[in-house]
Design a protein around this motif. Sequence first.
Motif, PDB file in Angstrom:
ATOM      1  N   UNK A   1     -48.511  30.956 -24.299  1.00 57.91           N
ATOM      2  CA  UNK A   1     -48.811  30.617 -25.690  1.00 57.91           C
ATOM      3  C   UNK A   1     -48.696  29.113 -25.931  1.00 57.91           C
ATOM      4  N   UNK A   2     -47.683  28.486 -25.309  1.00 55.92           N
ATOM      5  CA  UNK A   2     -47.499  27.047 -25.468  1.00 55.92           C
ATOM      6  C   UNK A   2     -48.692  26.294 -24.907  1.00 55.92           C
ATOM      7  N   UNK A   3     -49.183  26.739 -23.761  1.00 58.39           N
ATOM      8  CA  UNK A   3     -50.322  26.061 -23.137  1.00 58.39           C
ATOM      9  C   UNK A   3     -51.610  26.278 -23.920  1.00 58.39           C
ATOM     10  N   UNK A   4     -51.805  27.489 -24.430  1.00 58.89           N
ATOM     11  CA  UNK A   4     -53.069  27.801 -25.108  1.00 58.89           C
ATOM     12  C   UNK A   4     -53.074  27.310 -26.548  1.00 58.89           C
ATOM     13  N   UNK A   5     -51.947  27.473 -27.262  1.00 61.47           N
ATOM     14  CA  UNK A   5     -51.886  27.127 -28.681  1.00 61.47           C
ATOM     15  C   UNK A   5     -51.115  25.834 -28.946  1.00 61.47           C
ATOM     16  N   UNK A   6     -49.996  25.672 -28.261  1.00 63.16           N
ATOM     17  CA  UNK A   6     -49.133  24.540 -28.548  1.00 63.16           C
ATOM     18  C   UNK A   6     -49.730  23.204 -28.160  1.00 63.16           C
ATOM     19  N   UNK A   7     -50.279  23.111 -26.965  1.00 61.78           N
ATOM     20  CA  UNK A   7     -50.811  21.826 -26.503  1.00 61.78           C
ATOM     21  C   UNK A   7     -51.965  21.329 -27.367  1.00 61.78           C
ATOM     22  N   UNK A   8     -52.968  22.167 -27.689  1.00 62.76           N
ATOM     23  CA  UNK A   8     -54.035  21.662 -28.567  1.00 62.76           C
ATOM     24  C   UNK A   8     -53.528  21.213 -29.933  1.00 62.76           C
ATOM     25  N   UNK A   9     -52.537  21.934 -30.477  1.00 62.55           N
ATOM     26  CA  UNK A   9     -52.005  21.560 -31.785  1.00 62.55           C
ATOM     27  C   UNK A   9     -51.307  20.203 -31.723  1.00 62.55           C
ATOM     28  N   UNK A  10     -50.460  20.015 -30.718  1.00 57.63           N
ATOM     29  CA  UNK A  10     -49.761  18.731 -30.562  1.00 57.63           C
ATOM     30  C   UNK A  10     -50.752  17.615 -30.272  1.00 57.63           C
ATOM     31  N   UNK A  11     -51.745  17.909 -29.443  1.00 53.19           N
ATOM     32  CA  UNK A  11     -52.749  16.896 -29.111  1.00 53.19           C
ATOM     33  C   UNK A  11     -53.530  16.466 -30.339  1.00 53.19           C
ATOM     34  N   UNK A  12     -53.858  17.414 -31.219  1.00 49.83           N
ATOM     35  CA  UNK A  12     -54.593  17.075 -32.441  1.00 49.83           C
ATOM     36  C   UNK A  12     -53.769  16.166 -33.344  1.00 49.83           C
ATOM     37  N   UNK A  13     -52.460  16.469 -33.472  1.00 52.26           N
ATOM     38  CA  UNK A  13     -51.592  15.632 -34.309  1.00 52.26           C
ATOM     39  C   UNK A  13     -51.493  14.226 -33.734  1.00 52.26           C
ATOM     40  N   UNK A  14     -51.280  14.111 -32.428  1.00 47.72           N
ATOM     41  CA  UNK A  14     -51.173  12.794 -31.797  1.00 47.72           C
ATOM     42  C   UNK A  14     -52.484  12.026 -31.915  1.00 47.72           C
ATOM     43  N   UNK A  15     -53.586  12.738 -31.739  1.00 47.35           N
ATOM     44  CA  UNK A  15     -54.888  12.071 -31.835  1.00 47.35           C
ATOM     45  C   UNK A  15     -55.165  11.583 -33.254  1.00 47.35           C
ATOM     46  N   UNK A  16     -54.704  12.338 -34.241  1.00 45.44           N
ATOM     47  CA  UNK A  16     -54.938  11.920 -35.628  1.00 45.44           C
ATOM     48  C   UNK A  16     -54.183  10.640 -35.965  1.00 45.44           C
ATOM     49  N   UNK A  17     -53.065  10.392 -35.254  1.00 40.41           N
ATOM     50  CA  UNK A  17     -52.294   9.164 -35.452  1.00 40.41           C
ATOM     51  C   UNK A  17     -52.672   8.079 -34.449  1.00 40.41           C
ATOM     52  N   UNK A  18     -53.749   8.309 -33.717  1.00 38.87           N
ATOM     53  CA  UNK A  18     -54.255   7.339 -32.742  1.00 38.87           C
ATOM     54  C   UNK A  18     -53.284   7.138 -31.562  1.00 38.87           C
ATOM     55  N   UNK A  19     -52.513   8.167 -31.240  1.00 34.28           N
ATOM     56  CA  UNK A  19     -51.555   8.064 -30.134  1.00 34.28           C
ATOM     57  C   UNK A  19     -52.061   8.740 -28.865  1.00 34.28           C
ATOM     58  N   UNK A  20     -53.203   9.367 -28.943  1.00 29.21           N
ATOM     59  CA  UNK A  20     -53.750  10.078 -27.783  1.00 29.21           C
ATOM     60  C   UNK A  20     -55.265   9.916 -27.792  1.00 29.21           C
ATOM     61  N   UNK A  21     -55.792   9.456 -26.663  1.00 32.99           N
ATOM     62  CA  UNK A  21     -57.240   9.255 -26.521  1.00 32.99           C
ATOM     63  C   UNK A  21     -57.783   8.310 -27.584  1.00 32.99           C
TER      64      UNK A  21
END
Length: 273
Positions: A6-26
Amino acid sequence: PAIMLLVRILGFPAVAAVLQSFNLLWGTGDGLKLANYTSLLADVQFLQAFRNTVLFVSSTVTIHLVLGLGVAMLLNADVRGKWLFRVTAILPWTVPDVISGILWRFMFDPLAGFVNSLFAALGLIREPIDWLGDPNLAFAAVVFAEGWRGYPFIMLILLAGLQSIPQHQYEAAQLDGASTWQSFLHVTIPNLKPMLFVAAVLDLIWQARLFGLVFGMTGGGPGNATEVMPLLIYRNYFEFFNSSYAASMAVVLAAVMLVFAVPYVRSSLKKEQ
């Protein structure tokens, strides 16, 4: 293993979206930035899509609850061949939302559509109506189409709730001289309150993230009249390639849905205890 999955399928995309929205990822690598969120407050297109989403969700959920409860009560009646009616009532929900949107787009076609042909045959209109070309009519048409497609979900939940109501409560109400309407208000509704709450919350979350029907039916047009949040996020990510800005929109939408999801989760945990 299940938690890790569940962490890999749901958790990682959610965390990645938050980081990306703050310009911290990609992003550009310049550190944390709130520019995406501050820009949303001044983005007319985002505010319009947010208003459309609120109106769309409130309208469709209301239709689903009213229509779903009405059909569930009819299907709960003791009639012959009710299994056939139940199967028929579920059919709209079996159609994928994208396919449903395409079908309704053809049905609302101003020249060859079934809706105009029906209204003309009944004498309700003299000239074809461009349902999906008028902003007000297009939005109403999308709400109507999703109201038809999505009500079986609510119907199934409420039908299960109706079948769990003890029959002796209705018998006691009849002995006390209660009418059918009074039995509905004082027996059916109180027993269905937990089911109504669950159905409303789940349907609200589903409608807030609905994409396929609007995309297949109007594509968000005419103009931005039917553009909802998921469609705007899709366009910013895959058409405008503005992934960080799209991620900030997705985070805002997820935060709004979380407000409604938390009470549902809390009530579910209380029941388990």
